[in-house]
Design a protein around this motif. Structure first.
Motif, PDB file in Angstrom:
ATOM      1  N   ARG A  59       0.936  -1.419   0.209  1.00  0.00           N
ATOM      2  CA  ARG A  59       0.009  -0.008   0.138  1.00  0.00           C
ATOM      3  C   ARG A  59       0.917   1.183  -0.050  1.00  0.00           C
ATOM      4  O   ARG A  59       0.616   2.053  -0.892  1.00  0.00           O
ATOM      5  N   GLN A  60       1.885   1.114   0.750  1.00  0.00           N
ATOM      6  CA  GLN A  60       2.798   2.367   0.856  1.00  0.00           C
ATOM      7  C   GLN A  60       3.464   2.531  -0.528  1.00  0.00           C
ATOM      8  O   GLN A  60       3.677   4.044  -0.994  1.00  0.00           O
ATOM      9  N   GLY A  61       4.140   1.626  -0.979  1.00  0.00           N
ATOM     10  CA  GLY A  61       4.651   1.729  -2.541  1.00  0.00           C
ATOM     11  C   GLY A  61       3.578   2.484  -3.333  1.00  0.00           C
ATOM     12  O   GLY A  61       4.113   3.184  -4.303  1.00  0.00           O
ATOM     13  N   ARG A  62       2.169   1.986  -3.310  1.00  0.00           N
ATOM     14  CA  ARG A  62       1.413   2.443  -4.483  1.00  0.00           C
ATOM     15  C   ARG A  62       1.078   3.765  -4.129  1.00  0.00           C
ATOM     16  O   ARG A  62       0.963   4.619  -5.043  1.00  0.00           O
ATOM     17  N   LYS A  63       0.826   4.273  -2.886  1.00  0.00           N
ATOM     18  CA  LYS A  63       0.446   5.715  -2.456  1.00  0.00           C
ATOM     19  C   LYS A  63       1.825   6.545  -2.902  1.00  0.00           C
ATOM     20  O   LYS A  63       1.338   7.645  -3.309  1.00  0.00           O
ATOM     21  N   ILE A  64       2.956   6.124  -2.591  1.00  0.00           N
ATOM     22  CA  ILE A  64       3.942   6.657  -3.242  1.00  0.00           C
ATOM     23  C   ILE A  64       4.078   7.118  -4.606  1.00  0.00           C
ATOM     24  O   ILE A  64       4.280   8.145  -5.236  1.00  0.00           O
ATOM     25  N   MET A  65       3.811   6.179  -5.220  1.00  0.00           N
ATOM     26  CA  MET A  65       3.714   6.085  -6.855  1.00  0.00           C
ATOM     27  C   MET A  65       2.835   7.105  -7.100  1.00  0.00           C
ATOM     28  O   MET A  65       2.968   8.022  -8.154  1.00  0.00           O
ATOM     29  N   GLN A  66       1.565   6.980  -6.717  1.00  0.00           N
ATOM     30  CA  GLN A  66       0.326   7.647  -6.872  1.00  0.00           C
ATOM     31  C   GLN A  66       0.743   9.341  -6.818  1.00  0.00           C
ATOM     32  O   GLN A  66       0.369  10.232  -7.562  1.00  0.00           O
ATOM     33  N   SER A  67       1.307   9.653  -5.645  1.00  0.00           N
ATOM     34  CA  SER A  67       1.432  10.850  -5.392  1.00  0.00           C
ATOM     35  C   SER A  67       2.686  11.603  -6.357  1.00  0.00           C
ATOM     36  O   SER A  67       2.370  12.588  -6.558  1.00  0.00           O
ATOM     37  N   TYR A  68       3.534  10.764  -6.564  1.00  0.00           N
ATOM     38  CA  TYR A  68       4.677  11.262  -7.644  1.00  0.00           C
ATOM     39  C   TYR A  68       4.039  11.493  -9.033  1.00  0.00           C
ATOM     40  O   TYR A  68       4.310  12.276  -9.514  1.00  0.00           O
ATOM     41  N   PHE A  69       3.152  10.435  -9.346  1.00  0.00           N
ATOM     42  CA  PHE A  69       2.758  10.767 -10.686  1.00  0.00           C
ATOM     43  C   PHE A  69       1.796  11.713 -10.787  1.00  0.00           C
ATOM     44  O   PHE A  69       1.702  12.723 -11.696  1.00  0.00           O
ATOM     45  N   LYS A  70       0.878  11.938  -9.573  1.00  0.00           N
ATOM     46  CA  LYS A  70      -0.135  13.340  -9.553  1.00  0.00           C
ATOM     47  C   LYS A  70       0.812  14.373  -9.787  1.00  0.00           C
ATOM     48  O   LYS A  70       0.219  15.429 -10.314  1.00  0.00           O
ATOM     49  N   LYS A  71       1.845  14.667  -9.059  1.00  0.00           N
ATOM     50  CA  LYS A  71       2.613  16.015  -9.473  1.00  0.00           C
ATOM     51  C   LYS A  71       3.043  16.029 -10.859  1.00  0.00           C
ATOM     52  O   LYS A  71       3.194  17.251 -11.069  1.00  0.00           O
ATOM     53  N   LYS A  72       3.138  15.044 -11.436  1.00  0.00           N
ATOM     54  CA  LYS A  72       3.675  14.931 -12.930  1.00  0.00           C
ATOM     55  C   LYS A  72       2.385  15.216 -13.786  1.00  0.00           C
ATOM     56  O   LYS A  72       2.429  15.439 -15.080  1.00  0.00           O
ATOM     57  N   GLY A  73       1.132  15.090 -13.157  1.00  0.00           N
ATOM     58  CA  GLY A  73      -0.081  15.260 -13.866  1.00  0.00           C
ATOM     59  C   GLY A  73      -0.688  14.153 -14.264  1.00  0.00           C
ATOM     60  O   GLY A  73      -1.683  14.265 -15.304  1.00  0.00           O
ATOM     61  N   VAL A  74      -0.413  12.948 -13.713  1.00  0.00           N
ATOM     62  CA  VAL A  74      -0.924  11.739 -14.263  1.00  0.00           C
ATOM     63  C   VAL A  74      -1.676  11.195 -13.238  1.00  0.00           C
ATOM     64  O   VAL A  74      -0.955  11.014 -11.919  1.00  0.00           O
ATOM     65  N   ALA A  75      -2.991  10.793 -13.192  1.00  0.00           N
ATOM     66  CA  ALA A  75      -3.569  10.125 -12.239  1.00  0.00           C
ATOM     67  C   ALA A  75      -3.659   8.613 -12.472  1.00  0.00           C
ATOM     68  O   ALA A  75      -3.445   8.186 -13.423  1.00  0.00           O
ATOM     69  N   VAL A  76      -3.143   8.080 -11.485  1.00  0.00           N
ATOM     70  CA  VAL A  76      -2.764   6.702 -11.364  1.00  0.00           C
ATOM     71  C   VAL A  76      -3.808   5.843 -10.470  1.00  0.00           C
ATOM     72  O   VAL A  76      -4.330   6.018  -9.363  1.00  0.00           O
ATOM     73  N   SER A  77      -4.385   4.350 -11.082  1.00  0.00           N
ATOM     74  CA  SER A  77      -5.128   3.464 -10.245  1.00  0.00           C
ATOM     75  C   SER A  77      -4.411   2.450 -10.293  1.00  0.00           C
ATOM     76  O   SER A  77      -3.596   2.132 -11.353  1.00  0.00           O
ATOM     77  N   PHE A  78      -4.800   1.211  -9.595  1.00  0.00           N
ATOM     78  CA  PHE A  78      -4.411   0.042  -9.790  1.00  0.00           C
ATOM     79  C   PHE A  78      -5.400  -1.038  -9.762  1.00  0.00           C
ATOM     80  O   PHE A  78      -6.726  -0.972  -9.367  1.00  0.00           O
ATOM     81  N   SER A  79      -5.242  -1.966 -10.773  1.00  0.00           N
ATOM     82  CA  SER A  79      -6.152  -2.960 -10.819  1.00  0.00           C
ATOM     83  C   SER A  79      -6.153  -4.145  -9.771  1.00  0.00           C
ATOM     84  O   SER A  79      -5.296  -3.929  -8.896  1.00  0.00           O
ATOM     85  N   ALA A  80      -7.444  -4.895  -9.586  1.00  0.00           N
ATOM     86  CA  ALA A  80      -7.362  -5.563  -8.626  1.00  0.00           C
ATOM     87  C   ALA A  80      -6.387  -6.875  -8.582  1.00  0.00           C
ATOM     88  O   ALA A  80      -5.872  -7.165  -9.786  1.00  0.00           O
TER      89      ALA A  80
END
Length: 80
Positions: A59-80
């Motif tokens: 979860r922490q790794g996914r949240k870090i990735m989402q945060s970094y990509f959001k700063k770059k203007g990309v929304a990220v989600s994860f498949s189940a």
């Protein structure tokens, strides 16, 4: 950005990000820019990643990735 980078499909751009993450985030910002261009071209609102393909799929790794990509203007989600 080269023509090759701007002609990537969304799937190719996501695959390049998986490769970049596995290679210690090598050229990650360039791959994010290419992903953003591919998303715009294909009308995608967010990039969907498979947690199993990530170096840190917790979860922490996914949240870090989402945060970094959001700063770059990309929304990220994860498949189940």
């Amino acid at each position: 950005m080269s023509d090759q980078t701007s002609d990537l499909t969304l799937t190719q751009a996501i695959d390049n990000i998986y490769t970049s993450i596995k290679n210690n985030n090598e050229e990650l910002d360039a791959h994010i820019a290419a992903l953003k261009a591919a998303m715009a071209k294909e009308g995608a609102k967010e990039a969907v990643f498979e947690p199993a393909k990530l170096a840190q799929s917790n979860r922490q790794g996914r949240k870090i990735m989402q945060s970094y990509f959001k700063k770059k203007g990309v929304a990220v989600s994860f498949s189940a």
